[in-house]
Motif scaffolding. Structure first.
Motif, PDB file in Angstrom:
ATOM      1  N   PRO A 154      -4.622  11.132   0.875  1.00 12.06           N
ATOM      2  CA  PRO A 154      -4.978   9.713   1.008  1.00 12.06           C
ATOM      3  C   PRO A 154      -3.816   8.958   1.646  1.00 12.06           C
ATOM      4  CG  PRO A 154      -4.427  10.220  -1.281  1.00 12.06           C
ATOM      5  CD  PRO A 154      -4.415  11.520  -0.538  1.00 12.06           C
ATOM      6  N   LEU A 155      -4.013   8.503   2.875  1.00 14.68           N
ATOM      7  CA  LEU A 155      -2.915   7.950   3.645  1.00 14.68           C
ATOM      8  C   LEU A 155      -3.104   6.470   3.952  1.00 14.68           C
ATOM      9  CD1 LEU A 155      -2.367  10.821   6.254  1.00 14.68           C
ATOM     10  CD2 LEU A 155      -1.236  10.497   4.029  1.00 14.68           C
ATOM     11  N   ALA A 156      -1.983   5.817   4.203  1.00 13.13           N
ATOM     12  CA  ALA A 156      -1.970   4.439   4.671  1.00 13.13           C
ATOM     13  C   ALA A 156      -1.378   4.411   6.066  1.00 13.13           C
ATOM     14  CB  ALA A 156      -1.128   3.573   3.740  1.00 13.13           C
ATOM     15  N   ASP A 171      -9.372  10.238   4.606  1.00 14.69           N
ATOM     16  CA  ASP A 171      -9.098   9.170   3.642  1.00 14.69           C
ATOM     17  C   ASP A 171      -7.929   8.337   4.168  1.00 14.69           C
ATOM     18  OD1 ASP A 171      -8.810   7.494   1.512  1.00 14.69           O
ATOM     19  OD2 ASP A 171      -8.458   9.056   0.013  1.00 14.69           O
ATOM     20  N   GLY A 178       1.647   4.363  -3.909  1.00 10.68           N
ATOM     21  CA  GLY A 178       0.638   3.394  -3.539  1.00 10.68           C
ATOM     22  C   GLY A 178       1.150   2.280  -2.647  1.00 10.68           C
ATOM     23  N   GLU A 205      -3.242  -0.005  -4.184  1.00  6.64           N
ATOM     24  CA  GLU A 205      -4.129   1.061  -3.716  1.00  6.64           C
ATOM     25  C   GLU A 205      -3.364   2.386  -3.746  1.00  6.64           C
ATOM     26  OE1 GLU A 205      -7.627   2.738  -2.602  1.00  6.64           O
ATOM     27  OE2 GLU A 205      -7.312   0.578  -2.918  1.00  6.64           O
ATOM     28  N   ARG A 245      -1.919   5.657  -2.740  1.00  2.97           N
ATOM     29  CA  ARG A 245      -1.677   6.359  -1.472  1.00  2.97           C
ATOM     30  C   ARG A 245      -0.468   7.265  -1.675  1.00  2.97           C
ATOM     31  NH1 ARG A 245      -6.011   6.099   1.714  1.00  2.97           N
ATOM     32  NH2 ARG A 245      -6.863   6.038  -0.422  1.00  2.97           N
ATOM     33  N   THR A 246      -0.538   8.473  -1.174  1.00 10.47           N
ATOM     34  CA  THR A 246       0.587   9.403  -1.339  1.00 10.47           C
ATOM     35  C   THR A 246       1.544   9.400  -0.157  1.00 10.47           C
ATOM     36  OG1 THR A 246      -0.719  11.227  -0.409  1.00 10.47           O
ATOM     37  CG2 THR A 246      -0.766  10.934  -2.814  1.00 10.47           C
ATOM     38  N   GLY A 255       1.928   8.074   4.370  1.00 11.28           N
ATOM     39  CA  GLY A 255       1.270   7.452   5.505  1.00 11.28           C
ATOM     40  C   GLY A 255       2.177   7.312   6.703  1.00 11.28           C
TER      41      GLY A 255
END
Length: 333
Positions: free
Chosen positions: A157-159, A180, A223, A232, A234-235, A237
């Motif tokens: 899960p990335l930003a 994601d 996050g 949110e 997030r691991t 990004g």
């Protein structure tokens, strides 16, 4: 190299300003062409925070700092090479000698020398979104080079934090490695209807709220915290820095007047809309005798192996130009 106040400066065939992969590659190939090369290393690499570099054949996963160390050692092994640590503050044509005058300093020690040609390989300075914890995670959980680091973030899960108008294309590139992805415009990046449609079709979520900071601990990023308090998970990004080419030291004159608050820029030097040095396919700038390689040329930041390749190509061009005889700088500048 100490001050040359009481001695005539040495004249090198080439001064390479910058010792990243592009500059090191140019210097290595030039000394192997039997050219006398001054390699000036300010020791301020843009990727200093990156623990591992990828995509460099035979060196995948190596520390960028180790790669630079190995490259510098190779260059220093040639008698044609002079390697110095210095921050260059002036490179300008010297009409009296038909060369380039190079001046710099490091911890009180002056560099003053001449070169028939100059290769600019100083790279770029990064300006990041104003997030207090970004630097803490940059190079480990958060990166800027998708081609270099997306593989290790695949499926997570990335930003993607981006405040510039190339948000859509860069986000779609990241989405090739994960399904994601949340794009954060931080309330700044422009986004039109066609762009939103492209992102939506790729399953990319857009959040236009203001980002307050990143969250995490010593184990890593956990996050993205928004200004409204929402966090949110997030691991990791990517972030899109704004890049700056700091080239005020390229000047029109090496005279005392060049030390003024507003020194005259190098006449005829073409730069693009981002301030990068415009070059031909082999690294020649618009000013004879001046070349540029690596991130300081369009399109900007590139993989280390690509930068090294460009350095080799430009080295060959410099050597051929020196063999053929360069245009007189006094007439060209």
């Amino acid at each position: 190299m100490g001050s040359t106040e009481h001695a005539d400066p040495v004249v090198h065939d080439v001064a390479v300003i910058g010792a990243g992969p592009a500059g090191l590659s140019a210097a290595l190939n030039l000394v192997r062409a039997k050219r006398t090369v001054l390699l000036v290393d300010a020791n301020r690499p843009r990727n200093a925070a990156t623990l591992r570099s990828h995509g460099f054949l035979t060196r995948d996963g190596i520390s960028p700092l180790e790669l630079r160390k190995l490259g510098r050692t190779e260059v220093e092994g040639y008698p044609e090479a002079t390697v110095v640590q210095s921050v260059v503050d002036l490179v300008a044509p010297d009409a009296d000698t038909n060369t380039w005058r190079v001046h710099g300093s490091w911890r009180g020690t002056e560099l003053e020398t001449l070169a028939r040609t100059v290769v600019v390989a100083t790279g770029l300075r990064e300006e990041f979104p104003s997030l207090p914890m970004l630097r803490a995670f940059y190079g480990t959980a958060v990166h800027s080079c998708v081609e270099c680091d997306a593989y290790d973030k695949a499926g997570q899960p990335l930003a993607f934090i981006c405040e510039t108008d190339d948000l859509v294309d860069r986000a779609l590139l990241i989405a090739a490695w994960t399904d994601d992805l949340i794009v954060y415009t931080n309330g700044v990046a422009p986004l039109d209807a066609p762009g939103r449609a492209r992102l939506s079709a790729a399953g990319v979520v857009v959040d236009e709220r203001v980002v307050e900071d990143l969250e995490g601990d010593r184990s890593g990023m956990t996050g993205v915290r928004l200004a409204d308090g929402h966090v949110e998970p997030r691991t990791g990004g990517f972030v899109r820095p704004v890049w700056h080419a700091d080239l005020d030291w390229l000047r029109a004159s090496a005279s005392a007047d060049a030390a003024a608050d507003t020194p005259e820029p190098l006449e005829g030097l073409q730069r693009d809309t981002q301030g990068l040095l415009v070059v031909d396919r082999v690294g020649r700038t618009s000013v004879p005798g001046l070349y540029a390689v690596g991130d300081v040329t369009p399109p900007g930041p590139e993989q280390l192996i690509v930068a090294a390749g460009h350095g080799a190509v430009t080295a060959a061009a410099v050597h051929r130009d020196l063999v053929g005889g360069l245009a007189d700088l006094r007439d060209a500048v």
